[in-house]
Design a protein around this motif. Structure first.
Motif, PDB file in Angstrom:
ATOM      1  N   ASP A  18     -21.722 -10.554  33.040  1.00  0.00           N
ATOM      2  CA  ASP A  18     -20.417 -10.348  33.352  1.00  0.00           C
ATOM      3  C   ASP A  18     -19.784 -11.361  34.281  1.00  0.00           C
ATOM      4  O   ASP A  18     -20.473 -11.775  35.160  1.00  0.00           O
ATOM      5  CB  ASP A  18     -20.345  -8.930  34.347  1.00  0.00           C
ATOM      6  N   ILE A  19     -18.686 -11.735  33.840  1.00  0.00           N
ATOM      7  CA  ILE A  19     -18.243 -13.023  34.586  1.00  0.00           C
ATOM      8  C   ILE A  19     -16.484 -12.775  34.804  1.00  0.00           C
ATOM      9  O   ILE A  19     -15.571 -13.458  35.176  1.00  0.00           O
ATOM     10  CB  ILE A  19     -17.892 -14.208  33.811  1.00  0.00           C
ATOM     11  N   THR A  20     -16.502 -11.236  35.046  1.00  0.00           N
ATOM     12  CA  THR A  20     -14.946 -10.919  35.563  1.00  0.00           C
ATOM     13  C   THR A  20     -14.691 -11.408  36.788  1.00  0.00           C
ATOM     14  O   THR A  20     -13.716 -11.757  37.294  1.00  0.00           O
ATOM     15  CB  THR A  20     -14.960  -9.276  35.518  1.00  0.00           C
ATOM     16  N   GLY A  31       0.297 -16.089  39.732  1.00  0.00           N
ATOM     17  CA  GLY A  31       1.352 -15.533  39.315  1.00  0.00           C
ATOM     18  C   GLY A  31       0.857 -14.940  37.727  1.00  0.00           C
ATOM     19  O   GLY A  31       0.067 -14.028  37.438  1.00  0.00           O
ATOM     20  N   ASP A  32       2.380 -14.848  36.918  1.00  0.00           N
ATOM     21  CA  ASP A  32       1.983 -14.211  35.694  1.00  0.00           C
ATOM     22  C   ASP A  32       1.639 -15.174  34.622  1.00  0.00           C
ATOM     23  O   ASP A  32       1.977 -16.419  34.697  1.00  0.00           O
ATOM     24  CB  ASP A  32       3.424 -13.528  35.197  1.00  0.00           C
ATOM     25  N   GLY A  33       0.955 -15.090  33.511  1.00  0.00           N
ATOM     26  CA  GLY A  33       0.381 -15.807  32.411  1.00  0.00           C
ATOM     27  C   GLY A  33      -0.629 -15.440  31.395  1.00  0.00           C
ATOM     28  O   GLY A  33      -0.905 -14.127  31.656  1.00  0.00           O
ATOM     29  N   GLY A 103      -1.152 -12.409  39.282  1.00  0.00           N
ATOM     30  CA  GLY A 103      -2.474 -13.027  39.822  1.00  0.00           C
ATOM     31  C   GLY A 103      -3.642 -12.252  39.440  1.00  0.00           C
ATOM     32  O   GLY A 103      -4.618 -12.489  40.073  1.00  0.00           O
ATOM     33  N   ARG A 104      -3.501 -11.060  38.779  1.00  0.00           N
ATOM     34  CA  ARG A 104      -4.633 -10.163  38.202  1.00  0.00           C
ATOM     35  C   ARG A 104      -4.613 -10.195  37.016  1.00  0.00           C
ATOM     36  O   ARG A 104      -3.948 -10.038  36.182  1.00  0.00           O
ATOM     37  CB  ARG A 104      -4.354  -8.682  39.009  1.00  0.00           C
ATOM     38  N   ILE A 105      -5.894 -10.123  36.400  1.00  0.00           N
ATOM     39  CA  ILE A 105      -6.343 -10.105  35.064  1.00  0.00           C
ATOM     40  C   ILE A 105      -5.965  -8.342  34.705  1.00  0.00           C
ATOM     41  O   ILE A 105      -6.436  -7.724  35.254  1.00  0.00           O
ATOM     42  CB  ILE A 105      -7.620 -10.346  34.704  1.00  0.00           C
ATOM     43  N   ALA A 106      -5.218  -8.327  33.683  1.00  0.00           N
ATOM     44  CA  ALA A 106      -4.834  -7.094  33.141  1.00  0.00           C
ATOM     45  C   ALA A 106      -5.694  -6.421  32.276  1.00  0.00           C
ATOM     46  O   ALA A 106      -5.608  -6.117  30.932  1.00  0.00           O
ATOM     47  CB  ALA A 106      -3.288  -7.065  32.555  1.00  0.00           C
ATOM     48  N   LEU A 107      -7.152  -6.068  32.925  1.00  0.00           N
ATOM     49  CA  LEU A 107      -8.024  -5.355  32.104  1.00  0.00           C
ATOM     50  C   LEU A 107      -7.779  -3.795  32.241  1.00  0.00           C
ATOM     51  O   LEU A 107      -7.324  -3.507  33.091  1.00  0.00           O
ATOM     52  CB  LEU A 107      -9.441  -5.892  32.694  1.00  0.00           C
ATOM     53  N   GLN A 111     -13.139  -2.059  31.412  1.00  0.00           N
ATOM     54  CA  GLN A 111     -13.260  -3.395  30.805  1.00  0.00           C
ATOM     55  C   GLN A 111     -13.624  -4.443  31.734  1.00  0.00           C
ATOM     56  O   GLN A 111     -13.256  -4.478  32.733  1.00  0.00           O
ATOM     57  CB  GLN A 111     -11.980  -3.818  30.080  1.00  0.00           C
ATOM     58  N   SER A 112     -14.726  -5.344  31.153  1.00  0.00           N
ATOM     59  CA  SER A 112     -15.285  -6.558  31.539  1.00  0.00           C
ATOM     60  C   SER A 112     -15.266  -7.735  30.856  1.00  0.00           C
ATOM     61  O   SER A 112     -15.419  -7.474  29.580  1.00  0.00           O
ATOM     62  CB  SER A 112     -16.783  -6.292  32.315  1.00  0.00           C
ATOM     63  N   ILE A 113     -14.977  -8.919  31.417  1.00  0.00           N
ATOM     64  CA  ILE A 113     -15.153 -10.050  30.519  1.00  0.00           C
ATOM     65  C   ILE A 113     -16.705 -10.643  30.734  1.00  0.00           C
ATOM     66  O   ILE A 113     -17.173 -10.821  31.857  1.00  0.00           O
ATOM     67  CB  ILE A 113     -14.318 -11.209  31.209  1.00  0.00           C
ATOM     68  N   CYS A 114     -17.364 -10.428  29.555  1.00  0.00           N
ATOM     69  CA  CYS A 114     -18.622 -10.882  29.629  1.00  0.00           C
ATOM     70  C   CYS A 114     -19.084 -12.132  28.746  1.00  0.00           C
ATOM     71  O   CYS A 114     -18.580 -12.191  27.414  1.00  0.00           O
ATOM     72  CB  CYS A 114     -19.604  -9.767  28.894  1.00  0.00           C
TER      73      CYS A 114
END
Length: 134
Positions: A18-20, A31-33, A103-107, A111-114
């Motif tokens: 997990d690299i979230t 910000g947004d992006g 500024g936050r990942i919309a998971l 959900q996690s980024i792995c």
């Protein structure tokens, strides 16, 4: 575009790491992006999955079922069955792109980024995190 490379220790056994947290720290306050996560390795991938409830082990089991670590592979350097590690990124892509809002990942909730690394021959991996401002 803002970009950085992080190094992750994966060890000598197939792993889902997990690299979230690292990704969230990278985009905090930006910000947004869009966040793009890329693993510049021929034998690793990026998955968006639930962790901690067995799904990470289930993913490794499924990959073993679909891509057994045996002698069927033409690509033969490294440990026995290593050729399957080179095929795995066709099933688990070496990248993912995710929305970032304020500024936050919309998971989703679970959900996690792995990082998915079936290759015990390389105990460390690099991951490029890139942020494209929206």
């Amino acid at each position: 575009m803002d970009s950085e490379v992080i190094t992750v220790r994966t060890g000598s056994q197939p792993t889902v790491r997990d690299i979230t947290g690292e990704a969230a720290s990278f985009v905090a306050g930006k910000g947004d992006g869009l966040l793009h996560v890329f693993v510049p390795h021929a034998t690793a991938g990026v998955a968006i999955i639930e962790t901690g409830a067995g799904s990470d082990d289930d993913l490794l089991t499924a990959l073993d079922d679909v891509l057994p670590a045996d002698d069927r592979w033409r690509h033969r350097h490294g440990s026995p069955g290593h050729g399957r590690d080179h095929v795995m990124p066709a099933f688990v892509a070496p990248y993912a792109t995710l929305p970032v809002l304020d500024g936050r990942i919309a998971l989703g909730t679970w959900q996690s980024i792995c990082l998915v690394d079936p290759n015990g021959d390389n105990p460390t991996r690099q991951i490029r995190l890139s942020f494209l401002q929206g």
